[in-house]
Write a protein that holds these residues in place. Sequence first.
Motif, PDB file in Angstrom:
ATOM      1  N   HIS A  60      -5.487   5.715  18.891  1.00 55.11           N
ATOM      2  CA  HIS A  60      -6.017   5.433  20.235  1.00 55.11           C
ATOM      3  C   HIS A  60      -6.121   6.684  21.106  1.00 55.11           C
ATOM      4  N   LYS A  61      -5.508   7.804  20.710  1.00 52.50           N
ATOM      5  CA  LYS A  61      -5.410   8.985  21.580  1.00 52.50           C
ATOM      6  C   LYS A  61      -6.771   9.483  22.086  1.00 52.50           C
ATOM      7  N   GLN A 109      -1.433  13.549  16.160  1.00 55.07           N
ATOM      8  CA  GLN A 109      -2.542  12.648  16.510  1.00 55.07           C
ATOM      9  C   GLN A 109      -3.198  13.076  17.824  1.00 55.07           C
ATOM     10  N   GLY A 145       4.169   5.331  26.331  1.00 48.46           N
ATOM     11  CA  GLY A 145       3.647   4.146  27.009  1.00 48.46           C
ATOM     12  C   GLY A 145       2.141   4.034  27.099  1.00 48.46           C
ATOM     13  N   ASN A 148      -0.412   3.543  24.702  1.00 50.63           N
ATOM     14  CA  ASN A 148      -1.116   2.456  24.010  1.00 50.63           C
ATOM     15  C   ASN A 148      -0.567   1.107  24.472  1.00 50.63           C
ATOM     16  N   GLY A 154       5.318   9.939  16.870  1.00 48.56           N
ATOM     17  CA  GLY A 154       4.790   9.653  18.200  1.00 48.56           C
ATOM     18  C   GLY A 154       5.730   8.816  19.064  1.00 48.56           C
ATOM     19  N   GLY A 165      -2.868   3.032  15.309  1.00 47.58           N
ATOM     20  CA  GLY A 165      -3.455   4.036  14.429  1.00 47.58           C
ATOM     21  C   GLY A 165      -3.236   3.687  12.974  1.00 47.58           C
TER      22      GLY A 165
END
Length: 446
Positions: A112-113, A140, A267, A269, A338, A415
Motif C-alpha cells: 500500500h505504500k 517497501q 498506522g 494501512n 514493517g 502487501g
Amino acid sequence: MKQKKFILQESEIPTQWYNILADMPNKPMPPLHPATKQPLGWEDLAHIFPEECSKQELNMTDRFIDIPEEVLDKYKFYRSTPLVRAYELEKALGTPAHIYFKNESTNPLGSHKINSALPQCYYAKQEGTTNVTTETGAGQWGAALAYAAKIFGLECAVYQVKISMQQKPYRSSIMRTFGAAVTGSPSMSTRAGKDILTVNPTHSGSLGTAISEALELAQTTPHCKYVLGSVLNHVALHQTIIGLEAEKQMALAGEYPDTVIACFGGGSNFGGIAFPFMRHNISGERQTEFIAAEPESCPKLTRGKFMYDFGDEAGYTPLLPMFTLGHQFKPANIHAGGLRYHGAGMIVSQLIKDQMMHGVDIPQLESFDAGMLFARTEGIIPAPESCHAIAATIREAKKCCETGQEKVILFNLSGHGLIDMSAYDQYIDGDLQNYKLTDEQIAANL
Ligand SMILES: *Cc1c(COP(=O)(O)O)cnc(C)c1O
C-alpha cells in the motif's frame, strides 16, 4: 454463481481523501519542538517535509481533501484495487463469518505504500524540490518512493538499514531499478554515519541510524526534502483511498463490515482502511469494531505508554503524543520488518485513548500459521506484516464458529510476500520462534 471479486470503474474511484482529524471528538495533542517544547506550526514542519504535507498534517477542519488530478492519473495505473470475498478461507475455517479482504498488493511495488509515495512526490515537485530522501527498513517504503520519485522527475536517495539490505537484497535491486541511490546505513557518506562507525565499525544499522542520515542529507542538500512512509497524519490521510474504495465495493457486495482489521506498524494501512468506516461510528450511524494487529514482540498499542516521545532513536524529530515503547526500544528481529516500530501515530493513539478501536498482539508463529493457510486457500502469499491482520481475522472468524454469528469481517491485505520467501522457508523448516516480552523488558525503555 457467487461473486468473488468487486472492482470499481475508473470513474467511480474516489477523488478526495478523508481527513478524520476534522471529525474526531477529541483532537490529538499537538507535536512539540524538541528543545522549546512549544507546539509546532506547519511552517516549522515545512523545513523538513513538503509544504502541502505539512499543512495536511495539522489540518483539523477539512473533512475531505481533493486528490490532485496528476495523482489520480497515477492512481489509475493500479486502482481500484480488488475487494475479494475469501470463500476458500471461510470454508477451511468452517466459519459462518463473511470474510472480505482489500488487496493492496496488486500494484507493481507490492504494498500500500505507493498510495502516499505518489502524492508526497507530486507535492514536492510542485514546490520546486529536486531531491527526496528517506529511510527504509525492509524496503517497501523505499521501493514505493523510488518509483514515485522517478515518475515525477525527482532524484531519490534511500538509506536502508544495513542488516535489512543484506537480508532482503531484492528490495534494493527494485529501488535501484527505479533509479534511486541506495546506501546501507550506517554509511561513511554523512557526519552521523561516520560518527556511528567510528564508535562501532561493525554497526549493522537501525531505523534510528537511517533516519539520522536521511535527515542530515535533507538539511545539507539544497532543494531536498525528507519524506516518511508511515506514522504521520498526512500519510494516513493519503491511505484513506483504501477505505473509501472499500466502502463502495462493500456496497456492491450488499454488505457493511461489523469488524475492520489491519496490521499495525505506524498506522498508515490501518488508518487507510479504518478511518472512512469510522466516520460512520463517529456520526452514530454504525457500531463497527476496529482491530489493529501488532506483533507480540513490539506491543506498543496494548502494552505501551501514552506520552510525548521522539519518532526516531536519535531524538532528532519533533515530540509526538503517542502510545510508545520508548524511542530506544529495540524490537526482536522478526520478519515483519514493517511492524518493528516503537510508536503509534498520533491519531490512532488518541482513538485508542477514546476507546474507538483496540489493538491485539499476534505471536510470530501464529502470524505465519495464518499466512500459510491464506496462501493455500486464496492463492496469494501475504507479506509477513499482512499475516498479522490475517491471524486477527482468523481469531474473529473462529469465534463466529462458536456463536454461529454471520459476522462480516473486512481486513486489509497490505502487501504480498514474494520478496520475503526466506521467511517462509524458515517457517516451513521450523526455524522461527516467538518473542514474548516481560514487563521488565517493556519498562526498561519507558
Ligand atoms: C510498511 C508496511 C506495513 C506497516 O506500516 P503501516 O504504516 O502500519 O501500515 C504493513 N504492511 C506492509 C506490506 C508494509 O509495507
